[in-house]
Design a protein around this motif. Sequence first.
Motif, mmCIF file in Angstrom:
data_model
loop_
_atom_site.group_PDB
_atom_site.id
_atom_site.type_symbol
_atom_site.label_atom_id
_atom_site.label_comp_id
_atom_site.label_asym_id
_atom_site.label_seq_id
_atom_site.Cartn_x
_atom_site.Cartn_y
_atom_site.Cartn_z
ATOM 1 N N ALA A 1 -12.033 8.117 -32.197
ATOM 2 C CA ALA A 1 -12.613 7.388 -31.538
ATOM 3 C C ALA A 1 -12.313 5.687 -31.899
ATOM 4 O O ALA A 1 -12.145 4.687 -30.855
ATOM 5 C CB ALA A 1 -14.268 7.292 -31.959
ATOM 6 N N LEU B 1 -15.970 9.513 -24.802
ATOM 7 C CA LEU B 1 -15.953 7.942 -24.921
ATOM 8 C C LEU B 1 -16.589 7.567 -23.444
ATOM 9 O O LEU B 1 -15.687 7.439 -22.661
ATOM 10 C CB LEU B 1 -15.158 7.221 -25.627
ATOM 11 N N VAL C 1 -20.450 7.451 -27.320
ATOM 12 C CA VAL C 1 -19.141 8.214 -28.220
ATOM 13 C C VAL C 1 -19.645 9.370 -28.970
ATOM 14 O O VAL C 1 -20.486 9.438 -29.668
ATOM 15 C CB VAL C 1 -18.345 7.401 -28.885
#
Length: 346
Positions: free
Chosen positions: A80, A190, A201
């Motif tokens: 992420a 995401l 996310v």
Amino acid sequence: MPRQPTGPLAPSSFLDTRFAPFLQSRCAQPTDDAEAIVFSSLAIHLLAETATPAGRLPGPSSRITLSPATMPASLFRHLAESLLSIVLEAGRVQMAHFKSGVAVETKADRSLVTVADRQSEEIILEGLARAAPGVPVVAEEEVTAGRIPQIEGAFFLVDPLDGTNGFVKGRAEFTINIGLIEERRPTFGLVYAPALADLYVTTGPGEAANARLEPGADVHRLADCSLAPIRTRVPDPNALGALTSQTNLNTATRRFLDGYSVQEQRAVASSLKFGLLARGEADLYPRVGPTSEWDTAAGHAVLAAAGGVVTTLDGAPLLYGNVARRFVNPDFVAWGRKPLAKVREI
């Protein structure tokens, strides 16, 4: 095929060892600053920022298979964070076109495409090649151009601008979608809506989060995003909230909803529907009509991590990697929790 970076590799903090298949036989020798680590019983050479210009990434045809074990939370967060600056850059490009207007083309399938779609996809592809080298990427405009990578094992699904129809009309509900597929199921997702400053996310197994994040924000870590955990709500079968497509509320969808006690119905564009379900703002989203896997994979992953499921109309799990169908989804229902029984037959 997706472009591969030619300069130094991404910082080692963003090169997740799970996604770095730099075996000695497939790349240049590491420099003295490279470190050898062990992951999933494989010795993987993680190249540091000081990698020589001669170092190269595996070509687009390289195949890797990720471990079938569930990714630990730390790897979700590393992935992420490596994508954070990428989606913000793509979001800034989109907002520049969104405010100034953009020329529109019609593709062979009669869907719309703009320079914002193409520029965003280029940014994302280059970013993924740094963050997850060797992992195939199936991206909307690449597929349209006939460039489809061979997928065996894990791969990414990318929609650089989901909701192009609304985008060209000045509607803010467009998103950037990046989903990771493992064993035909989405494990990481995401979703970012730059015009709404809305980020969703997956942050770990069974964990999803939401944050307000402006495209111009100078952030590089999840810790800087004020992420808030999100969870789907427990549905009231007698007073359900349903989300529908803004552009595809057809007779079949209405007939499906008529089988349930829907008290509130809201039309929403793009993959934001998955985010709203994950945030507990509705209970189901039926889609009886055409969608592609890159439209749904990222949102599906977020929803699943927040407690929801996505099934076909006959109750089977929605799976990914349908090359023979050119990545077209079957009709499906996204549920905030488990699938609900109909209260009436129509």
